[in-house]
Design an enzyme around this catalytic site. Structure first.
Site, PDB file in Angstrom:
ATOM      1  CE1 TYR A 111     125.360 -63.904 -16.621  1.00 43.27           C
ATOM      2  CE2 TYR A 111     125.317 -65.805 -15.155  1.00 43.27           C
ATOM      3  CZ  TYR A 111     125.198 -65.264 -16.443  1.00 43.27           C
ATOM      4  OH  TYR A 111     124.916 -66.075 -17.507  1.00 43.27           O
TER       5      TYR A 111
ATOM      6  CG  PHE B 110     128.313 -74.035 -15.211  1.00 45.73           C
ATOM      7  CD1 PHE B 110     127.406 -73.774 -16.228  1.00 45.73           C
ATOM      8  CD2 PHE B 110     128.824 -72.966 -14.481  1.00 45.73           C
ATOM      9  CE1 PHE B 110     127.026 -72.477 -16.518  1.00 45.73           C
ATOM     10  CE2 PHE B 110     128.443 -71.664 -14.762  1.00 45.73           C
ATOM     11  CZ  PHE B 110     127.535 -71.417 -15.783  1.00 45.73           C
TER      12      PHE B 110
ATOM     13  CB  ILE C  82     130.244 -66.227 -17.466  1.00 53.21           C
ATOM     14  CG1 ILE C  82     130.070 -67.732 -17.308  1.00 53.21           C
ATOM     15  CG2 ILE C  82     128.885 -65.543 -17.570  1.00 53.21           C
ATOM     16  CD1 ILE C  82     129.319 -68.119 -16.051  1.00 53.21           C
TER      17      ILE C  82
ATOM     18  CG  PHE D  92     119.979 -70.437 -12.755  1.00 52.53           C
ATOM     19  CD1 PHE D  92     120.364 -69.875 -13.961  1.00 52.53           C
ATOM     20  CD2 PHE D  92     120.955 -70.710 -11.804  1.00 52.53           C
ATOM     21  CE1 PHE D  92     121.696 -69.587 -14.214  1.00 52.53           C
ATOM     22  CE2 PHE D  92     122.273 -70.427 -12.065  1.00 52.53           C
ATOM     23  CZ  PHE D  92     122.672 -69.876 -13.279  1.00 52.53           C
ATOM     24  CG  ASP D  93     120.020 -72.060 -18.564  1.00 55.35           C
ATOM     25  OD1 ASP D  93     119.072 -72.670 -19.140  1.00 55.35           O
ATOM     26  OD2 ASP D  93     120.869 -71.405 -19.169  1.00 55.35           O
TER      27      ASP D  93
ATOM     28  CE1 TYR E 201     122.960 -74.308 -19.162  1.00 50.94           C
ATOM     29  CE2 TYR E 201     123.592 -74.770 -21.452  1.00 50.94           C
ATOM     30  CZ  TYR E 201     122.811 -74.081 -20.531  1.00 50.94           C
ATOM     31  OH  TYR E 201     121.879 -73.182 -20.957  1.00 50.94           O
TER      32      TYR E 201
END
Length: 570
Positions: free
Chosen positions: A111, A128, A85, A65-66, A55
């Site tokens: 979140y 994503f 999530i 951020f990831d 991902y």
């Protein structure tokens, strides 16, 4: 074994097919956009499944951020258990392995108003980009699919069998992690003894040599959480395409099939016999590794004495001349784990199609079978006789080597004069004119290990004989022998005109008379005039053209004088 889809899975598949792919589709406030889908999709993600995926997650503004791609390790997760999530779970549902999709998750399914530390601000929408690599369920079984199977299956794999197989191993996304073909060497292993991952142990059961099978193994029956080095990641489903090359059990003995027995079989082979046989040597998959037929020469060896592999030693005992049999030899009775050179790999089962040409024992003697004998048989052959005979000479498998029919005249020989092989000389003795025999001669009394022109080495020869004519012989070194006592006054008998001299004419007349009256015998096979001339010349010691009384001596007297002289010299 085959897997079965649950009604829930079918529902997910139906929902997936009904989705609009050209534009993002909402899934409970989650927007899903498929960027690529595989042509084949045997199953899709459902609740309770475990997934392995790459991902990249960004905020709406595009800030990443990831990313599992940056970390180089895919993510593994459980669907429907609240461990990720909610929006991501919804976005993964219905995915196929190798599918790529973009999932946009609103804040309340991500979140929320609190965010996630310094990484995800409050009320952030997350995007994503997902690539699904793997998919399985704890309830999954090993799934096998037979791609092709041989028509002849002597036996199939069971636990404790030793197998040799070729394989290509891939992950569900098609990534190759291992291949025996690339190594040009089969994978060799015991089945059911923990030498393999559990799923492969199960998937190989029931396979036949020559069968091609696809085996799908869930991670917990593969390499599990640890994976296998850099080749197999953690929690990876494994896909093996397997070709079974060989199969045996360490407890196997040789197996004999397809026997063709000749009739009659006068004797069967025993340890210590010397055998000539043809063979085709193949592996269980039918590939030939050696054959005597291409060399046009039999394989010749002693049996039961360790000159050949143990299984062949065993297989050649108790056979008949002319017998055909197929022998299957497990590796521990063949070339074992080491194999033999480039031709025979380690742990290979060998299959030999054997045709026994002949065998003999070094202690064998000439075998004589009389097939016809005249009612009257007063005179028989013996040493020094000149004989005339018909013959056929064959090997024991019936191959004709020579025959007297190929010549215009009968075959002739003087017995005991080294004119024929020892075994034939022996087989021709004691025969009557008109008698027929079959004489079997072992090679040590024939042409031996080297053979002769037209005769294979170490061949047992079979002669069909018929004696046509017999001329009684005389001992070596003699031209004439008396059949009874010689005349008391031999010179007086020779001197027909009583003039104290015997010219050649008188000598010839006397000798011919003795032969005609059956009192003497000349050396057979030579011209009579030449024999008489040689006899006269031997007695005419001063070479004046006549024999006198002091010149005439019988050969036995001459031999005695020479022997006495030799002793005096010693």
């Amino acid at each position: 074994m085959s897997g079965a889809f649950s009604p829930l899975l079918l529902l997910h598949v139906w929902l997936l097919l009904c989705a609009v792919e050209s534009s993002p589709s909402p899934v409970g406030d989650v927007a899903v956009e498929r960027s690529s889908t595989p042509q084949a999709c045997p199953r899709v993600v459902r609740d309770g499944d475990r997934v392995r995926y790459h991902y990249n997650v960004t905020l709406l503004g595009g800030e990443t951020f990831d990313s599992s791609l940056q970390k180089g390790v895919p993510k593994v997760g459980l669907i429907g258990e609240g461990r990720m999530i909610v929006g991501l779970e919804k976005g993964l549902l219905g995915m196929c392995v190798n599918e790529r999709r973009k999932v946009t998750v609103p804040p309340h399914l991500a979140y929320g108003s609190t965010g996630a530390g310094d990484v995800v601000p409050p009320d952030a929408t997350l995007v994503f980009d997902i690539h699904l690599l793997d998919l399985w369920n704890e309830a999954d079984l090993v799934v096998t699919k037979t791609v092709s199977t041989p028509t002849d299956c002597r036996r199939s794999v069971v636990r404790t069998d030793f197998v040799r197989y070729h394989y290509n191993g891939t992950l569900l996304d098609g990534s190759l992690f291992g291949s025996s073909y690339a190594r040009a060497q089969t994978h060799d292993t015991l089945v059911g003894e923990g030498w393999l991952v559990r799923g492969l142990d199960e998937g190989l059961l029931g396979m036949c040599v020559g069968e091609v099978r696809n085996i799908l193994i869930p991670p917990f029956k593969g390499y599990g959480e640890k994976g296998l080095g850099a080749e197999v990641p953690a929690q990876a489903t494994l896909v093996y395409d397997v070709l079974l090359v060989d199969l045996h059990n360490p407890k196997d003995d040789i197996a004999i099939e397809g026997q063709t027995l000749p009739e009659p079989c006068p004797r069967k082979s025993v340890a210590g016999d010397y055998m000539r046989y043809h063979y085709n040597g193949t592996f269980l998959d039918g590939r030939t590794f050696d054959t005597s037929y291409q060399r046009n020469s039999t394989y010749n060896t002693y049996i039961g004495m360790g000159y050949v592999i143990a299984g062949m030693d065993q297989a050649l005992l108790g056979v008949c001349v002319g017998e055909r049999r197929t022998v299957i030899i497990p590796p521990h009775l063949a070339y074992g784990e080491q194999g033999a050179g480039k031709d025979i790999p380690g742990s290979a089962v060998l299959v030999f199609d054997i045709h026994v040409i002949d065998f003999h024992n070094p202690k064998d003697t000439v075998d004589v079978k009389v097939t016809f004998k005249p009612e009257v048989c007063n005179v028989t052959t013996e040493a020094h006789d000149l004989i005339h005979y018909h013959y056929n000479c064959s090997t024991m498998d019936g191959t004709l080597l020579f025959t007297s029919s190929s010549y215009d005249s009968l075959q002739e020989a003087v017995l005991g004069a080294d004119k024929v092989i020892d075994g034939l000389d022996e087989g021709l003795r004691g025969m009557c004119v008109g008698e027929r025999r079959v004489v079997t001669v072992p090679p040590h009394l024939a042409h031996g290990e080297k053979g002769a022109s037209g005769v294979p080495g170490s061949a047992v020869l079979v002669f069909e004989l018929e004696l046509m004519r017999l001329e009684k012989g005389i001992p070596p070194g003699y031209l004439f022998v008396w059949l009874g006592e010689s005349p008391m006054e031999l010179f007086e008998s020779l001197d027909l005109n009583k003039n104290k001299e015997v010219p050649p004419e008188e000598f010839a007349e006397f000798i011919k008379l003795q032969v005609a009256e059956g009192k003497g015998r000349m050396k057979p096979g030579m011209d009579a005039e030449l024999v008489i001339s040689d006899m006269f010349n031997n007695q005419d010691r001063n070479k004046d053209g006549v024999i006198t009384a002091d010149e005439l001596k019988l050969k036995v007297e001459e031999d005695k004088e020479r022997e006495e002289a030799r002793h005096e010299e010693l």
